[in-house]
Design an enzyme around this catalytic site. Structure first.
Site, PDB file in Angstrom:
ATOM      1  N   THR A  28     -20.421  -2.910   4.703  1.00  0.00           N
ATOM      2  CA  THR A  28     -20.444  -3.884   3.612  1.00  0.00           C
ATOM      3  C   THR A  28     -19.365  -4.946   3.743  1.00  0.00           C
ATOM      4  OG1 THR A  28     -19.113  -2.380   2.246  1.00  0.00           O
ATOM      5  CG2 THR A  28     -21.501  -2.287   1.965  1.00  0.00           C
TER       6      THR A  28
ATOM      7  N   ASN B 264     -22.144  -9.335  -2.015  1.00  0.00           N
ATOM      8  CA  ASN B 264     -21.372  -9.670  -3.208  1.00  0.00           C
ATOM      9  C   ASN B 264     -20.754 -11.063  -3.037  1.00  0.00           C
ATOM     10  OD1 ASN B 264     -20.202  -9.049  -5.766  1.00  0.00           O
ATOM     11  ND2 ASN B 264     -18.274  -8.611  -4.750  1.00  0.00           N
TER      12      ASN B 264
ATOM     13  N   ASN C 150     -17.876 -12.218  -2.831  1.00  0.00           N
ATOM     14  CA  ASN C 150     -16.713 -12.421  -1.959  1.00  0.00           C
ATOM     15  C   ASN C 150     -16.996 -12.062  -0.499  1.00  0.00           C
ATOM     16  OD1 ASN C 150     -16.876  -9.656  -2.159  1.00  0.00           O
ATOM     17  ND2 ASN C 150     -14.789  -9.349  -2.911  1.00  0.00           N
ATOM     18  N   LYS C 151     -18.226 -11.692  -0.182  1.00  0.00           N
ATOM     19  CA  LYS C 151     -18.543 -11.282   1.189  1.00  0.00           C
ATOM     20  C   LYS C 151     -18.789 -12.486   2.086  1.00  0.00           C
ATOM     21  CE  LYS C 151     -18.223  -6.806   0.635  1.00  0.00           C
ATOM     22  NZ  LYS C 151     -17.931  -6.669  -0.801  1.00  0.00           N
ATOM     23  N   LEU C 152     -18.964 -12.220   3.395  1.00  0.00           N
ATOM     24  CA  LEU C 152     -19.121 -13.293   4.383  1.00  0.00           C
ATOM     25  C   LEU C 152     -20.282 -14.218   4.014  1.00  0.00           C
ATOM     26  CD1 LEU C 152     -18.316 -14.489   7.180  1.00  0.00           C
ATOM     27  CD2 LEU C 152     -20.078 -13.002   8.147  1.00  0.00           C
TER      28      LEU C 152
END
Length: 364
Positions: A154, A178, A180-182
Site C-alpha cells: 500500500t 488514499n 497521500n499515496k503515490l
C-alpha cells in the site's frame, strides 16, 4: 506550511470523472472500473487485478479469499500502519508480530521462522515507506512451511524487487490509493495476484457473491462483501495512473537530493536502498541518532515552527490496547526505530527550494 504528502492532480482526472457524471455511470458498475483493473494489471504485470474501496479492504479480501480465519496466525511487522493488523483481526485470525531491519525498516526475514507454529497460515510483509522486503528469502520460508504470503504494498506502488514490481512476488499483493499515496482515487485499493482462479474468487467475494439469474434476479450462494469501488473513483485512478512513471521519477530525484543535503549532517541517518531494490520513496524517511542536537520529537516541533510538516514513524502496534496481548518475537529494533524515525515532506509537487528549506532547518 510545506505539507508532508499531498496528491498531485494535473492530468485527465476532470475529463474522465465528468464523463462518468455525464453518462450517469457513477456507481460501482461502469467502464472505468474494468479499465482501471486492466491498466493497473498491465502496469504491475500481474495476471488479475481486483479494485476495492480501500487498501484495508484489499488486505481483508486477500485473507478471506485464501481461507484464513478463526484461530489462524499471521506473521506481520508491528511497525506499520494499523490496517494490515486490523484486517487480520477482522477475519478472526491472530497477528504475530515480527521485528524489522534497522536500515530498511521492513520485516526482518531472519526472524520469521522462529515465530512459525502449527497455527501459522500466512506471512504479511509490509513494504513500508516504499522499500521492498527481501522477497526471495521470504518466499523460500513460506514454501518450506506451506504458508501464504500477502504483500502489503500500500505504500510501495512502483517499487521493484529485482526488477519485479512489489505486490506481484507473493501469492497476493495489496495497494492503496488514499489521498497521500503515490497515485490517488481519494479512497480506494487494489488486490493483484498471478493466480487467476484466486483473482476470480476475490472478485466474486468483493461483489456480494452476486449471481444474476436469467430473469435478472440476484442470487447469493454464500456470504459476500461490498468492497467495490465506484466508477467515479476508478475514472480518477485511470487518469492518475497515466502520470505514474513521472511521479516515481520525481519522488526518487527528490530522495536523492535529500540524501545529498543530509548525508553529511551529524546525527542524521538517511534511508538506504539495497542493491536488489528500487524504492519509490513514498515518504522520505530518516533516523535521528543520539549525536544529533535534538530528539526526534524536538525536531518535529522545530520543523513545525518553521512551517514544515513532518511525522514520526508509525507507533508499534504491539503497544496499542487492542494488541498488547498478541504473540511476538524480540521487537528491539521496532521500538528503536519508532523513537528515532521521521518522515519529511515528500509530495510529488515538492520543489528543490522547499527541500533546501527543510534541510537548512535540520542543519541549523
Amino acid at each position: 506550511m510545506i505539507p508532508l504528502c499531498i496528491p498531485e492532480i494535473r492530468g485527465n482526472e476532470w475529463n474522465y470523472v465528468k464523463e462518468c457524471i455525464d453518462t450517469s455511470w457513477v456507481s460501482s458498475v461502469g467502464s472505468y472500473v474494468d479499465l482501471f483493473e486492466k491498466k493497473f494489471n498491465e502496469y504491475v504485470d500481474s495476471k488479475r487485478a481486483v479494485v476495492t474501496m480501500n487498501g484495508t479492504a484489499a488486505i481483508q479480501l486477500a485473507l478471506i479469499a485464501l481461507g484464513i480465519g478463526e484461530g489462524d496466525e499471521v506473521i506481520v511487522p508491528s511497525m506499520t500502519f494499523i490496517s494490515p493488523v486490523n484486517a487480520i483481526k477482522y477475519v478472526g485470525a491472530n497477528p504475530v508480530f515480527v521485528d524489522v531491519n534497522r536500515d530498511t525498516y521492513v520485516l526482518d526475514v531472519e526472524k520469521v521462522e522462529e515465530l512459525i507454529t502449527d497455527k501459522t497460515k500466512a506471512i504479511l510483509p509490509v513494504h513500508i515507506y516504499g522499500h521492498p522486503v527481501d522477497m526471495d528469502s521470504l518466499m523460500k520460508i513460506a514454501e518450506k512451511h506451506n504458508l501464504y504470503v500477502i504483500e502489503d504494498a500500500t505504500e510501495a506502488l512502483g517499487s521493484k524487487y529485482k526488477d519485479k514490481m512489489v505486490g506481484t512476488l507473493g501469492h497476493v499483493g495489496c495497494f492503496s490509493f488514499n489521498g497521500n499515496k503515490l497515485i490517488t482515487t481519494g479512497a480506494g485499493g487494489m488486490l493483484v495476484t498471478n493466480d487467476e482462479a484466486l483473482g476470480e474468487r476475490a472478485k466474486f467475494l468483493s461483489n456480494q457473491t452476486k449471481v444474476t439469474l436469467e430473469n435478472k434476479a440476484f442470487y447469493h450462494p454464500e456470504v459476500g462483501y461490498n468492497f467495490r469501488m465506484p466508477n467515479l473513483l476508478a475514472a480518477f485512478g485511470v487518469a492518475q495512473l497515466e502520470q505514474i512513471d513521472e511521479y516515481i521519477k520525481v519522488k526518487r530525484d527528490n530522495a536523492s537530493y535529500y540524501n545529498e543535503l543530509l548525508t553529511a549532517v551529524k546525527g542524521i541517518t538517511v534511508p538506504v536502498e539495497k542493491e536488489w531494490a528500487e524504492n519509490c520513496f513514498w515518504l522520505y524517511s530518516a533516523l535521528i541518532e543520539d549525536d544529533y542536537k535534538l530528539t526526534r520529537d524536538e525536531l518535529i516541533k522545530v520543523l513545525s515552527e518553521n512551517g514544515i510538516e513532518s511525522r514520526p514513524f508509525f507507533m508499534p502496534i504491539h503497544d496499542m490496547p487492542p494488541y498488547k496481548e498478541c504473540k511476538h518475537g524480540d521487537l528491539t529494533v521496532t521500538n528503536e526505530l519508532y523513537a528515532r524515525g521521521i518522515n519529511l515532506p515528500s509530495s510529488v509537487g515538492l520543489t528543490k527550494e522547499q527541500i533546501e528549506m527543510v534541510c537548512s532547518v535540520i542543519k541549523k
